[in-house]
Design an enzyme around this catalytic site. Structure first.
Site, PDB file in Angstrom:
ATOM      1  N   ARG A 231       0.753  -1.363   0.208  1.00 24.25           N
ATOM      2  CA  ARG A 231      -0.035   0.051   0.053  1.00 24.25           C
ATOM      3  C   ARG A 231       1.067   1.012   0.100  1.00 24.25           C
ATOM      4  NH1 ARG A 231      -3.868  -2.490  -1.312  1.00 24.25           N
ATOM      5  NH2 ARG A 231      -5.731  -2.828  -0.073  1.00 24.25           N
ATOM      6  N   GLU A 260      -4.108   7.261  -4.360  1.00 23.96           N
ATOM      7  CA  GLU A 260      -4.370   6.840  -5.754  1.00 23.96           C
ATOM      8  C   GLU A 260      -5.878   6.776  -5.878  1.00 23.96           C
ATOM      9  OE1 GLU A 260      -2.478   3.075  -4.866  1.00 23.96           O
ATOM     10  OE2 GLU A 260      -4.473   1.907  -5.017  1.00 23.96           O
ATOM     11  N   HIS A 278      -1.749   0.366  -9.543  1.00 21.87           N
ATOM     12  CA  HIS A 278      -2.324  -0.699  -8.663  1.00 21.87           C
ATOM     13  C   HIS A 278      -2.829  -1.881  -9.356  1.00 21.87           C
ATOM     14  CE1 HIS A 278      -4.351  -1.227  -4.387  1.00 21.87           C
ATOM     15  NE2 HIS A 278      -3.837  -2.491  -5.045  1.00 21.87           N
TER      16      HIS A 278
HETATM   17  C1  8YV Z   1      -7.199  -4.804  -5.637  1.00 23.05           C
HETATM   18  C2  8YV Z   1      -6.117  -4.823  -3.364  1.00 23.05           C
HETATM   19  O1  8YV Z   1      -6.567  -4.064  -6.734  1.00 23.05           O
HETATM   20  O2  8YV Z   1      -6.089  -7.011  -2.434  1.00 23.05           O
HETATM   21  C3  8YV Z   1      -6.009  -5.811  -2.214  1.00 23.05           C
HETATM   22  O3  8YV Z   1      -6.303  -5.190  -0.991  1.00 23.05           O
HETATM   23  O4  8YV Z   1      -5.879  -3.573  -3.203  1.00 23.05           O
HETATM   24  C4  8YV Z   1      -6.097  -5.430  -4.825  1.00 23.05           C
HETATM   25  O5  8YV Z   1      -6.296  -6.745  -4.994  1.00 23.05           O
HETATM   26  C5  8YV Z   1      -8.429  -4.042  -5.318  1.00 23.05           C
HETATM   27  O6  8YV Z   1      -8.853  -4.927  -4.005  1.00 23.05           O
HETATM   28  C6  8YV Z   1      -9.609  -3.895  -6.295  1.00 23.05           C
HETATM   29  O7  8YV Z   1     -10.178  -2.775  -6.063  1.00 23.05           O
END
Ligand code: 8YV
Length: 312
Positions: A231, A260, A278
């Site tokens: 993150r 983001e 991301h």
């Molecule tokens: C995804 C993520 O891009 O697993 C996570 O926490 O940030 C990612 O897998 C996201 O959840 C999709 O919006």
């Protein structure tokens, strides 16, 4: 009557189709639905959202019928788990199914940085190769020391891949880990000081905010490469931008950022950076598997069962 659910960000078409079949889906990202969502909030019983987006307590408070928040991801940093539990709301994630793809993207970012892939792609596309422009030599991953910050499932998957490239793995984790033979370091600074590449795989929380700070980057050093597939909030971006611009570290491959997609514009011009929007879990195969888990968790809630991958 179909039960009301809230969809905070778009999901794969087959997931949305299945949701639409069973539920009345209110889409937060569709501006035209704003007035009808306000009216529907008291009736909303389930929320589907992304890991990077979550849902705020302010929204949760407006949904007294809410029983489940299904996160399409593994990150829980954008949902207040205790706040939800106190309201008897189950929060679910999609564990396991995205591990390999996120680790793959970390390796892809690392190789893209070491071998200057975006730079080479631009040079060829723009016809500059044909005009004789020189291209810098890359660096080999083989024999390099890689430090993994946060040895959860994704960190371990990254480590296994790094070993396959001939890299020497060490790690730092908040709790002790017994099922790996890699060297454990006592602090993030010690880890960075003992690494050529620092791969950030740690879950975001209040305790890990800015854990990659100026001291860690200084310890990584002028030949060091930072990879972040966790993150944005776990890295102090002020410190990172000044480390990149000042040569405190050599390069970075980043999939995640604070705020983001409205990331700081200084990233656009920071030297030796490869940036991704991301995309760690964003493959068709993984998003299908994640979508199926989201559907199963919501369905379990409406069947009066405990959603299978509840985390709070
Ligand atoms: C995804 C993520 O891009 O697993 C996570 O926490 O940030 C990612 O897998 C996201 O959840 C999709 O919006």
């Amino acid at each position: 009557m179909k039960p009301d659910i809230l969809l905070v960000e778009p999901m794969m078409q087959f997931v949305e189709d299945q949701l639409d079949t069973v539920y009345t889906v209110h889409r937060v990202y569709d501006a035209a639905q704003k007035p009808s969502i306000e009216v529907a909030l008291p009736a909303i019983r389930a929320v589907a959202t992304g890991g990077g987006t979550g849902i705020s307590n302010e929204w949760i408070e407006k949904m007294p019928s809410l029983g489940v928040i299904a996160i399409n991801g593994v990150g829980t940093d954008k949902v207040d788990l205790t706040f939800a539990r106190n309201r008897n709301i189950d929060v679910t994630t999609t564990p396991g199914v995205l591990t390999d793809d996120v680790a793959d993207l970390g390796i892809a970012l690392l190789l893209a940085v070491l071998r200057h892939i975006p730079k080479g792609d631009r040079m060829v596309h723009e016809g500059r190769w044909a005009k004789g422009e020189a291209f810098p030599l890359g660096n080999s991953p083989k024999g390099k020391r890689v430090g993994i910050l946060g040895l959860g499932q994704i960190g371990k998957a990254f480590g296994k891949r790094a070993e396959a490239f001939g890299m020497d793995v060490r790690y730092w984790n908040r709790s002790s880990i017994t099922d790996v033979s890699w060297k454990s370091c006592v602090s993030p600074v010690e880890l960075a000081g003992d690494s050529d590449i620092l791969a950030v795989c740690i879950a975001a929380s209040a305790a890990t905010q800015n854990i990659v700070n100026a001291d860690v980057l200084k310890a990584l050093g002028p030949n060091g490469v930072l990879v972040n597939i966790a993150r944005g909030t776990v890295v102090d971006e002020d410190a990172l931008l000044s480390a990149l611009n000042g040569g405190t570290i050599a390069a970075a491959g980043l999939d995640v950022f604070v705020g983001e997609p409205q990331i700081r514009e200084e990233f656009f011009t920071a030297p030796n950076t490869v940036l991704m929007p991301h995309q760690g879990s964003a493959t068709v195969e993984t998003r299908v598997a994640m979508g199926e888990l989201v559907l199963a968790n919501i369905a379990a809630h409406f069947a009066g069962e405990k959603p299978p991958t509840t985390v709070n």
